[in-house]
Design an enzyme around this catalytic site. Structure first.
Site, PDB file in Angstrom:
ATOM      1  N   PHE A 102       0.861  -1.194   0.000  1.00  9.37           N
ATOM      2  CA  PHE A 102       0.000   0.000   0.000  1.00  9.37           C
ATOM      3  C   PHE A 102       0.892   1.238   0.000  1.00  9.37           C
ATOM      4  N   GLY A 103       0.848   2.007  -1.067  1.00  7.37           N
ATOM      5  CA  GLY A 103       1.732   3.160  -1.171  1.00  7.37           C
ATOM      6  C   GLY A 103       0.995   4.477  -1.003  1.00  7.37           C
ATOM      7  N   LEU A 104       1.104   5.042   0.195  1.00 14.79           N
ATOM      8  CA  LEU A 104       0.523   6.371   0.443  1.00 14.79           C
ATOM      9  C   LEU A 104       1.659   7.359   0.766  1.00 14.79           C
ATOM     10  N   PRO A 148       8.509  10.387   0.294  1.00 12.50           N
ATOM     11  CA  PRO A 148       9.674  10.834   1.069  1.00 12.50           C
ATOM     12  C   PRO A 148       9.406  12.165   1.790  1.00 12.50           C
ATOM     13  N   GLY A 169       4.724  12.373   5.029  1.00 11.36           N
ATOM     14  CA  GLY A 169       4.391  11.235   5.875  1.00 11.36           C
ATOM     15  C   GLY A 169       3.095  11.493   6.610  1.00 11.36           C
ATOM     16  N   ALA A 197      -6.857  -0.744   9.109  1.00  8.39           N
ATOM     17  CA  ALA A 197      -5.556  -1.209   9.605  1.00  8.39           C
ATOM     18  C   ALA A 197      -5.308  -0.716  11.033  1.00  8.39           C
ATOM     19  N   GLU A 205       0.930   4.367  10.407  1.00  9.14           N
ATOM     20  CA  GLU A 205      -0.544   4.431  10.506  1.00  9.14           C
ATOM     21  C   GLU A 205      -0.993   5.637  11.334  1.00  9.14           C
ATOM     22  N   ASP A 261       1.265  11.327  18.054  1.00  7.80           N
ATOM     23  CA  ASP A 261       0.831  12.727  18.175  1.00  7.80           C
ATOM     24  C   ASP A 261      -0.205  13.107  17.118  1.00  7.80           C
TER      25      ASP A 261
HETATM   26  P1  TGC Z   1      -8.990  16.035   6.129  1.00 10.89           P
HETATM   27  O1  TGC Z   1      -9.189  17.326   5.395  1.00 10.89           O
HETATM   28  O2  TGC Z   1      -9.316  15.946   7.570  1.00 10.89           O
HETATM   29  O3  TGC Z   1      -9.801  14.886   5.356  1.00 10.89           O
HETATM   30  C1  TGC Z   1      -9.718  14.693   3.968  1.00 10.89           C
HETATM   31  C2  TGC Z   1     -10.900  13.806   3.576  1.00 10.89           C
HETATM   32  O4  TGC Z   1     -10.746  12.519   4.191  1.00 10.89           O
HETATM   33  C3  TGC Z   1     -11.854  12.286   5.100  1.00 10.89           C
HETATM   34  N1  TGC Z   1     -11.265  11.635   6.282  1.00 10.89           N
HETATM   35  C4  TGC Z   1     -11.473  10.355   6.569  1.00 10.89           C
HETATM   36  N2  TGC Z   1     -12.237   9.426   5.977  1.00 10.89           N
HETATM   37  C5  TGC Z   1     -12.236   8.204   6.506  1.00 10.89           C
HETATM   38  N3  TGC Z   1     -11.519   7.892   7.600  1.00 10.89           N
HETATM   39  C6  TGC Z   1     -10.735   8.783   8.227  1.00 10.89           C
HETATM   40  N4  TGC Z   1      -9.995   8.429   9.282  1.00 10.89           N
HETATM   41  C7  TGC Z   1     -10.691  10.086   7.722  1.00 10.89           C
HETATM   42  N5  TGC Z   1     -10.027  11.219   8.055  1.00 10.89           N
HETATM   43  C8  TGC Z   1     -10.392  12.159   7.177  1.00 10.89           C
HETATM   44  C9  TGC Z   1     -12.425  13.641   5.406  1.00 10.89           C
HETATM   45  O5  TGC Z   1     -13.773  13.552   5.786  1.00 10.89           O
HETATM   46  C10 TGC Z   1     -12.253  14.328   4.069  1.00 10.89           C
HETATM   47  O6  TGC Z   1     -13.241  13.816   3.193  1.00 10.89           O
HETATM   48  P2  TGC Z   1     -13.881  14.748   2.045  1.00 10.89           P
HETATM   49  O7  TGC Z   1     -14.975  13.931   1.447  1.00 10.89           O
HETATM   50  O8  TGC Z   1     -14.350  15.981   2.751  1.00 10.89           O
HETATM   51  O9  TGC Z   1     -12.761  15.037   1.078  1.00 10.89           O
HETATM   52  O10 TGC Z   1      -7.509  15.588   5.864  1.00 10.89           O
HETATM   53  P3  TGC Z   1      -6.135  16.229   6.311  1.00 10.89           P
HETATM   54  O11 TGC Z   1      -5.256  16.339   5.119  1.00 10.89           O
HETATM   55  O12 TGC Z   1      -6.361  17.478   7.128  1.00 10.89           O
HETATM   56  O13 TGC Z   1      -5.529  15.060   7.214  1.00 10.89           O
HETATM   57  C11 TGC Z   1      -5.692  14.966   8.544  1.00 10.89           C
HETATM   58  C12 TGC Z   1      -4.770  13.853   9.157  1.00 10.89           C
HETATM   59  C13 TGC Z   1      -3.522  14.459   9.751  1.00 10.89           C
HETATM   60  C14 TGC Z   1      -5.594  13.215  10.266  1.00 10.89           C
HETATM   61  C15 TGC Z   1      -4.352  12.794   8.116  1.00 10.89           C
HETATM   62  O14 TGC Z   1      -3.512  13.356   7.168  1.00 10.89           O
HETATM   63  C16 TGC Z   1      -3.647  11.602   8.726  1.00 10.89           C
HETATM   64  O15 TGC Z   1      -4.284  10.670   9.213  1.00 10.89           O
HETATM   65  N6  TGC Z   1      -2.283  11.569   8.687  1.00 10.89           N
HETATM   66  C17 TGC Z   1      -1.522  10.386   9.073  1.00 10.89           C
HETATM   67  C18 TGC Z   1      -1.029   9.673   7.845  1.00 10.89           C
HETATM   68  C19 TGC Z   1      -0.979   8.181   8.027  1.00 10.89           C
HETATM   69  O16 TGC Z   1      -1.569   7.602   8.919  1.00 10.89           O
HETATM   70  N7  TGC Z   1      -0.307   7.502   7.122  1.00 10.89           N
HETATM   71  C20 TGC Z   1      -0.280   6.066   7.147  1.00 10.89           C
HETATM   72  C21 TGC Z   1       0.374   5.507   5.895  1.00 10.89           C
HETATM   73  S1  TGC Z   1       0.099   3.769   5.691  1.00 10.89           S
HETATM   74  C22 TGC Z   1       1.028   3.037   6.859  1.00 10.89           C
HETATM   75  O17 TGC Z   1       1.627   3.617   7.692  1.00 10.89           O
HETATM   76  C23 TGC Z   1       1.013   1.565   6.801  1.00 10.89           C
HETATM   77  S2  TGC Z   1       1.949   0.773   7.974  1.00 10.89           S
HETATM   78  C24 TGC Z   1       1.369  -0.763   7.724  1.00 10.89           C
HETATM   79  C25 TGC Z   1       1.960  -1.860   8.535  1.00 10.89           C
HETATM   80  O18 TGC Z   1       3.131  -2.237   8.294  1.00 10.89           O
HETATM   81  O19 TGC Z   1       1.200  -2.432   9.383  1.00 10.89           O
HETATM   82  P1  FAD Z   2       6.762  12.927   9.881  1.00  8.13           P
HETATM   83  O1  FAD Z   2       5.419  13.129   9.330  1.00  8.13           O
HETATM   84  O2  FAD Z   2       7.879  13.713   9.292  1.00  8.13           O
HETATM   85  O3  FAD Z   2       6.705  13.182  11.454  1.00  8.13           O
HETATM   86  C1  FAD Z   2       7.899  13.325  12.229  1.00  8.13           C
HETATM   87  C2  FAD Z   2       7.501  13.797  13.636  1.00  8.13           C
HETATM   88  O4  FAD Z   2       6.802  15.042  13.535  1.00  8.13           O
HETATM   89  C3  FAD Z   2       6.535  12.821  14.344  1.00  8.13           C
HETATM   90  O5  FAD Z   2       6.840  12.807  15.715  1.00  8.13           O
HETATM   91  C4  FAD Z   2       5.178  13.474  14.146  1.00  8.13           C
HETATM   92  O6  FAD Z   2       4.236  13.127  15.165  1.00  8.13           O
HETATM   93  C5  FAD Z   2       5.549  14.951  14.207  1.00  8.13           C
HETATM   94  N1  FAD Z   2       4.564  15.771  13.515  1.00  8.13           N
HETATM   95  C6  FAD Z   2       4.254  15.810  12.189  1.00  8.13           C
HETATM   96  N2  FAD Z   2       3.270  16.689  11.954  1.00  8.13           N
HETATM   97  C7  FAD Z   2       2.943  17.227  13.163  1.00  8.13           C
HETATM   98  C8  FAD Z   2       1.990  18.199  13.574  1.00  8.13           C
HETATM   99  N3  FAD Z   2       1.135  18.776  12.732  1.00  8.13           N
HETATM  100  N4  FAD Z   2       1.951  18.504  14.897  1.00  8.13           N
HETATM  101  C9  FAD Z   2       2.773  17.916  15.795  1.00  8.13           C
HETATM  102  N5  FAD Z   2       3.688  16.991  15.455  1.00  8.13           N
HETATM  103  C10 FAD Z   2       3.773  16.647  14.147  1.00  8.13           C
HETATM  104  N6  FAD Z   2       3.482   4.170   4.723  1.00  8.13           N
HETATM  105  C11 FAD Z   2       2.719   3.675   3.702  1.00  8.13           C
HETATM  106  O7  FAD Z   2       2.108   4.418   2.937  1.00  8.13           O
HETATM  107  N7  FAD Z   2       2.609   2.318   3.516  1.00  8.13           N
HETATM  108  C12 FAD Z   2       3.238   1.436   4.307  1.00  8.13           C
HETATM  109  O8  FAD Z   2       3.097   0.213   4.118  1.00  8.13           O
HETATM  110  C13 FAD Z   2       4.067   1.925   5.356  1.00  8.13           C
HETATM  111  N8  FAD Z   2       4.768   1.060   6.122  1.00  8.13           N
HETATM  112  C14 FAD Z   2       5.656   1.548   7.047  1.00  8.13           C
HETATM  113  C15 FAD Z   2       6.502   0.666   7.729  1.00  8.13           C
HETATM  114  C16 FAD Z   2       7.442   1.149   8.627  1.00  8.13           C
HETATM  115  C17 FAD Z   2       8.367   0.200   9.306  1.00  8.13           C
HETATM  116  C18 FAD Z   2       7.495   2.536   8.920  1.00  8.13           C
HETATM  117  C19 FAD Z   2       8.466   3.056   9.946  1.00  8.13           C
HETATM  118  C20 FAD Z   2       6.678   3.412   8.253  1.00  8.13           C
HETATM  119  C21 FAD Z   2       5.757   2.930   7.289  1.00  8.13           C
HETATM  120  N9  FAD Z   2       4.958   3.805   6.545  1.00  8.13           N
HETATM  121  C22 FAD Z   2       4.159   3.329   5.524  1.00  8.13           C
HETATM  122  C23 FAD Z   2       5.125   5.250   6.697  1.00  8.13           C
HETATM  123  C24 FAD Z   2       4.421   5.813   7.914  1.00  8.13           C
HETATM  124  O9  FAD Z   2       3.037   5.867   7.733  1.00  8.13           O
HETATM  125  C25 FAD Z   2       5.012   7.193   8.199  1.00  8.13           C
HETATM  126  O10 FAD Z   2       6.318   6.971   8.686  1.00  8.13           O
HETATM  127  C26 FAD Z   2       4.180   7.984   9.198  1.00  8.13           C
HETATM  128  O11 FAD Z   2       2.949   8.366   8.638  1.00  8.13           O
HETATM  129  C27 FAD Z   2       4.933   9.243   9.681  1.00  8.13           C
HETATM  130  O12 FAD Z   2       5.473   9.943   8.624  1.00  8.13           O
HETATM  131  P2  FAD Z   2       7.029  10.384   8.644  1.00  8.13           P
HETATM  132  O13 FAD Z   2       7.834   9.191   8.977  1.00  8.13           O
HETATM  133  O14 FAD Z   2       7.303  11.097   7.369  1.00  8.13           O
HETATM  134  O15 FAD Z   2       7.156  11.376   9.859  1.00  8.13           O
END
Ligand code: TGC
Ligand code: FAD
Length: 389
Positions: free
Chosen positions: A133-135, A138, A141, A246, A367, A371
């Protein structure tokens, strides 16, 4: 070593169905037999154990909540229990299953055409096709809204450019769910297959965390895919809907790591003698164990309630944020406390806590960092989004 005893202080077993207990116990036995004896070696060598995939598929862990398409169709609670048991083994193994099911099979099931579902889901349930899953990129995040990857339409094809970073299963995967901006600048989802021209992956080596898991970069250099591989969803709500699935599973998974550490800490504290008595008889050590037991019990109650709400379709993204934030940050604290209780022994592969501790550093970041979930909940309480200043 004493056999593992899963802590259940508030008798949550009484609230589980016979089927849920049976699923949990069969995954628990698999983890004890196939993972625990070997995982230290895999971790030490930085090796993902591909040989586990057929067994994980056989147990129905891949895409477990999906109805049909060869998937197990279990309850959200049973799925959570599967995640709990797998992460007792290792966060990297749970990650593999989370990504396959919640981040790849879920979007195909939720946003795919019937043709896409039939093509991919049955083989993914059998572990014959692996997804990633690519979200994250660089430079984006925590803030995926800034993503720069593009998907330009050219006749019957899309041309993808950009890169995705830190992608679990990337180097193993036969297909990638990729989020990129379309010609209108909207975030859209695509299924990219290994072998598509212009698509390559690069594994990220030399990690100190999630070493029994593959983490990679995905590179798209004028990568051409048929237009029929687009998913039917626009905007960030597409990938965020996948993250909800997830993050829910991770909130249970983290409990598994906590429970493993607690079991190890109690056993060690009762047998390790210092100052002529077991260290468990010292009040400061008991206080640490009490805090762990209390946190685990609260986390179990939270996860179970969330699972039941999810089965009724009543869960919210903010509830999931609370469970992910709380259960993972507590698990990390428990792993560190266990490492401390074990003294020098805690840094060796003979015990699990050091490996769980290093893994949980990643789980606390991916995920949505701890914070970011704190800010999601802050916005829920106040109505004020604090992400952007
Ligand atoms: P925002 O303006 O709040 O929302 C944009 C649109 O998305 C909707 N929405 C959601 N829908 C479903 N579930 C949620 N949890 C949702 N949160 C927001 C929202 O209603 C809106 O919809 P629409 O129709 O109005 O367009 O978005 P924002 O850009 O302000 O983002 C807020 C924030 C910081 C919460 C979001 O960017 C965020 O969650 N950031 C964290 C990124 C993250 O979790 N990345 C994970 C990558 S994948 C990964 O890490 C896999 S690891 C896998 C493993 O190895 O197990
Ligand atoms: P950053 O976003 O740069 O954050 C760095 C620090 O700044 C954190 O402490 C954060 O909390 C803080 N910070 C950022 N913004 C704010 C704010 N507004 N206010 C206060 N503090 C803030 N991604 C995928 O898409 N698919 C995957 O399968 C996937 N697998 C992963 C597997 C591993 C082992 C790891 C380590 C990461 C993976 N990720 C994946 C990426 C992961 O989702 C990101 O690392 C995560 O979302 C954080 O992004 P970042 O590392 O760029 O940190």
């Amino acid at each position: 070593m004493k056999p593992y005893e899963a802590v259940d202080f508030m008798k949550l077993d009484d609230l589980l169905s016979d089927e849920e207990k049976m699923i949990r116990d069969s995954v628990r036995a698999f983890v004890s037999r196939e993972i625990i004896p070997h995982v230290g070696g895999w971790y030490d060598r930085g090796e993902f154990p591909k040989q586990l995939i057929p067994g994980l598929a056989e147990l129905g862990t891949l895409g477990a909540t999906i109805q049909g398409y060869g998937c197990a169709g279990v309850s959200s609670t049973a799925y959570g229990l599967i995640m709990q048991e797998l992460e007792r083994g290792d966060s990297g193994i749970r990650s593999f299953v989370s990504v396959q099911g919640a981040l790849c099979m879920y979007p195909i099931h939720a946003f795919g055409t019937e043709e896409q579902k039939n093509k991919y889901l049955p083989k993914m349930a059998k572990g014959e096709l692996i997804g990633c899953f690519g979200l994250t990129e660089p430079d984006f995040g925590s803030n995926p809204a800034g993503m720069r990857a593009t998907a330009r339409r050219e006749g019957g094809e899309f041309v993808l450019n950009g890169s995705k970073m830190w992608i679990t299963n990337g180097g193993l995967a036969h297909l990638a769910i990729v989020w990129a901006r379309d010609d209108e600048g909207k975030v859209a989802g695509f299924i990219v297959e290994r072998g598509d021209p212009g698509f390559s992956t690069r594994d990220i080596e030399k990690k100190f965390s999630l070493k029994a898991s593959v983490t990679s970069e995905l590179i798209f250099d004028n990568c051409r895919i048929p237009a029929s591989r687009q998913l039917n969803v626009k905007g960030l709500k597409g990938p965020f809907a996948c993250l909800n699935q997830a993050r829910y599973g991770i909130s249970w998974g983290a409990l598994g790591a906590s429970m493993a550490c607690y079991d190890e800490a109690v056993n060690y504290a009762k047998s390790r003698v210092q100052f002529d008595k077991p260290i468990a008889s010292h009040q400061l050590v008991q206080a640490k164990l009490v805090e762990m037991l209390t946190d685990i019990t609260l986390g179990q109650l939270l996860a179970l309630r969330l699972g039941r709400l999810k089965d009724q379709g009543q869960e919210t993204a903010t509830m999931i944020s609370m469970a992910k934030m709380n259960n993972v940050s507590k698990a990390l604290k428990h792993a560190r406390a266990t490492r401390d209780i074990l003294g020098a022994s805690g840094i060796t592969f003979e015990y699990q806590c050091g490996r769980h501790m290093l893994n949980l550093e990643s789980v606390n970041t991916y995920e949505g960092t701890e914070d970011i979930h704190r800010l999601v909940l802050g916005e829920h309480i106040t109505g004020i989004p604090a992400f952007r200043g």
